[in-house]
Design a protein around this motif. Structure first.
Motif, PDB file in Angstrom:
ATOM      1  N   ARG A  15       0.640  -1.356  -0.100  1.00 47.89           N
ATOM      2  CA  ARG A  15       0.000   0.372   0.148  1.00 47.89           C
ATOM      3  C   ARG A  15       0.929   1.585   0.146  1.00 47.89           C
ATOM      4  NH1 ARG A  15      -5.141   0.708   1.985  1.00 47.89           N
ATOM      5  NH2 ARG A  15      -5.523   3.198   2.255  1.00 47.89           N
ATOM      6  N   GLU A  61      -4.794  -4.296  -0.522  1.00 46.69           N
ATOM      7  CA  GLU A  61      -4.763  -3.116  -0.262  1.00 46.69           C
ATOM      8  C   GLU A  61      -3.942  -1.752  -1.984  1.00 46.69           C
ATOM      9  OE1 GLU A  61      -2.273  -3.920   2.490  1.00 46.69           O
ATOM     10  OE2 GLU A  61      -3.939  -5.153   4.056  1.00 46.69           O
ATOM     11  N   ASN A  64      -1.476  -7.263   0.103  1.00 49.20           N
ATOM     12  CA  ASN A  64      -0.630  -6.535   0.131  1.00 49.20           C
ATOM     13  C   ASN A  64      -0.935  -5.649  -1.357  1.00 49.20           C
ATOM     14  OD1 ASN A  64       0.666  -8.396  -1.476  1.00 49.20           O
ATOM     15  ND2 ASN A  64       2.455  -7.239  -1.871  1.00 49.20           N
TER      16      ASN A  64
END
Length: 283
Positions: free
Chosen positions: A183, A212, A209
């Motif tokens: 992110r 996100e 990940n």
């Protein structure tokens, strides 16, 4: 993507079935039809049947870059990107000569991207990184010279990719192919105006990940790709990938981001056309 020819690969033999077609067509912003194998026309038609009506064929060395440029000239549904893959650069005895050949290809009208270039600290050790970085800097200059999108391969090298772009001055259009960051890295790329292209990895169970990162990526900075024949989306991970499987990734992105599927498809299509230009011969 690794540099491997179809004859060397160990891809599973049985291709996945076609998914439900998309109502709003989108492009595959990064594929390798030369490594997928078979007749390119068949792969293009299979993709079109499920709503993937445009493709970007990407080179990783001089042979595949020439092949990509020639295919784009022959197939209206295909545009090309040309480059030396970062893992290719340290292997070349005459890197400068190869870079001049890439520059010549980059001037062709249906070559709309310079890539995939960048840095790969996973497959290339310390002894090859200077050549990688020199090649990356040269590709940045080529992209700027011709006004083409820069398509970046970034593996385990996020901070150094940004450092080189800052030092050289990024082209107007930068694409993080097969986005692999978290992110925080996504936020930094978005802030800089870069485009994040998500592959089938965003569907993997262990890729929170990436999901996100997708959630904070604006629609006008998002594209989708296969990197075929690699990175096949769930539930067919490990089987051969191809452009016709893009709907699986797009539907996963819609679910992850909470966006309407058709609206997301329209946005991805518009972004990809902005990045690479139109597919028509006159564009």
């Amino acid at each position: 993507m690794p540099i491997v020819r179809q004859s060397e690969s160990k891809r599973a033999e049985t291709p996945p079935p076609p998914p439900e077609p998309l109502a709003v067509p989108v492009p595959d912003s990064h594929t390798h039809l030369d490594i997928v194998g078979g007749e390119p026309a068949a792969g293009i038609e299979a993709a079109r049947a499920v709503g993937i009506d445009r493709l970007v064929q990407v080179g990783v060395d001089l042979e595949s870059s020439r092949w990509a440029a020639d295919l784009a000239d022959a197939e209206p549904a295909v545009l090309a990107a040309v480059a030396l893959h970062p893992n290719e650069a340290p292997r070349l005895a005459d890197l400068d000569s190869a870079l001049r050949a890439v520059e010549e290809l980059a001037g062709r009208p249906r070559v709309r991207g310079v890539g995939e270039t960048g840095l790969d600290f996973f497959r290339t050790g310390e002894d090859g990184r200077a050549a990688q970085e020199r090649s990356f800097r040269a590709h940045i200059a080529i992209a700027k010279r011709f006004g083409k999108a820069l398509v970046i391969h970034d593996r385990d090298a996020h901070a150094d990719v940004l450092r080189v772009l800052d030092e050289e001055g990024a082209p107007d259009t930068v694409v993080l192919h097969c986005f692999s960051g978290d992110r925080e890295f996504a936020a930094e790329c978005v802030r800089r105006g870069y485009v994040l292209s998500f592959a089938g990895t965003v569907t993997f169970k262990n890729a929170a990940n990436l999901r996100e990162a997708a959630m904070i990526t604006p629609p006008d900075q998002m594209m989708v790709e296969t990197d075929a024949p690699y990175l096949t989306p769930t539930p067919y991970r490990g089987r051969p990938n191809a452009s016709y499987l893009i709907p699986l990734t797009v539907r996963s992105l819609a679910a992850t981001t909470g966006r309407d599927l058709d609206e997301l498809c329209a946005s991805i299509s518009a972004t990809t056309e902005r990045v690479f230009g139109g597919w028509s011969a006159a564009s």
